[in-house]
Scaffold this motif. Structure first.
Motif: not given
Length: 321
Positions: A147-171
């Motif tokens: 659960d700690e790794a899952v929470a860390g992924w949501v906190k650290e990795v997901w913002p990087c993936a979700e931030g790709s929206r600025r370049s018009g990319a699809w998730l």
């Protein structure tokens, strides 16, 4: 609509005050000689309640309509119930039981051990319901999940993936699943005492594998892409996929943490498929299974709100650019 018992456990203090104000207003109307039906309509309560209040008013005046307070004081204070919730959050195994089911008798035992008051089974049920608890079907979760790794992924990795929206990319979320000739069970209506029976092929273990992608982008309709296959699929970390991604600078792959299907909206697609188009179906051939699967996926494909709901269920949010 008048809600007497919002949680099935009696009136809250706020509701008691509200009902008392209604009764006192009704007393003023009784003094003016207003009809019970008119009073009930204006106060948005039942005529039977107004008639009962009128009888009380006739016997004791407005004073008889004031709240008498709770019939009895709760045996557990709010602070003690918070402590009880902390004990229940540890799980039944921490209190000596082998399985992970909280039953009323077990909760009663924990109350007796921790606080020493005597509760009946029905008293425990009312206590739990009054504090927002209910009897539910448990969700399964892998013991290997971190659960700690899952929470860390949501906190650290997901913002990087979700931030790709600025370049018009699809998730894009990807997953594979297998469906066999034995359909999942679903509830159906039947005569009382006669269990409905669904005939299935007992010897057939043939299955269909499906790879699916859900594509999300703010301001656009969500999309679903899928491909059924008659053999097993396992391309999550295949060498060919890594080579393909390395040769495309427009493609970035983020792997979800292990044993965290609740973060993948495609899992919601599989759930819709199993609970809807594949449940209680007698499949005669693998082709029949493929056709039925395609039909369900096509239905979801044309309804972007279903895919949006699957994404919302993960708790992952995509902000507009």
């Amino acid at each position: 609509m008048d809600t007497r018992y919002p949680q099935g456990g009696g009136l809250t203090a706020e509701r008691q005050q509200f009902r008392e104000e209604l009764r006192l207003e009704a007393a003023e109307r009784f003094a003016r000689g207003e009809a019970s039906s008119v009073t009930a309509k204006d106060l948005r309560v039942s005529v039977r309640s107004v008639q009962r209040w009128r009888r009380m008013w006739d016997g004791g005046g407005p004073r008889a309509l004031r709240s008498q307070g709770p019939a009895s004081l709760p045996r557990l204070s709010p602070r003690q119930f918070a402590q009880l919730e902390a004990e229940l959050a540890k799980g039944p195994t921490a209190h000596g039981w082998e399985d992970q089911r909280w039953t009323l008798s077990r909760v009663k035992t924990v109350i007796g051990r921790r606080f020493h008051p005597t509760y009946t089974i029905q008293g425990v049920r009312k206590l739990l319901v009054r504090n927002g608890w209910s009897r539910q079907v448990s969700a399964r979760r892998a013991m290997e999940r971190d659960d700690e790794a899952v929470a860390g992924w949501v906190k650290e990795v997901w913002p990087c993936a979700e931030g790709s929206r600025r370049s018009g990319a699809w998730l894009v979320f990807e997953d594979e699943a297998g469906f066999s000739m034995t359909p999942p069970h679903a509830k159906t209506w039947s005569q009382r005492g006669r269990t409905p029976v669904v005939r299935v092929r007992g010897r057939s273990r043939r299955r269909v594998s499906i790879a699916a992608l859900t594509c999300c982008k703010p301001g656009h309709r969500s999309r679903l892409i899928y491909r059924p296959r008659r053999d097993n699929l396992n391309i999550h970390k295949a060498a060919g996929l890594r080579e393909f991604a390395a040769s495309r600078d427009w493609l970035t792959i983020y792997y979800l943490p292990p044993y965290a299907p609740d973060l993948n909206p495609v899992e919601g697609i599989w759930s819709l498929l199993r609970r809807g188009w594949l449940s209680n179906v007698t499949f005669h051939t693998p082709e029949h299974l493929v056709r039925r699967t395609r039909r369900g996926l096509r239905h979801i494909q044309y309804r972007s709100q279903l895919m949006d709901g699957c994404l919302a269920e993960t708790g992952l949010t995509i902000r507009p650019a």
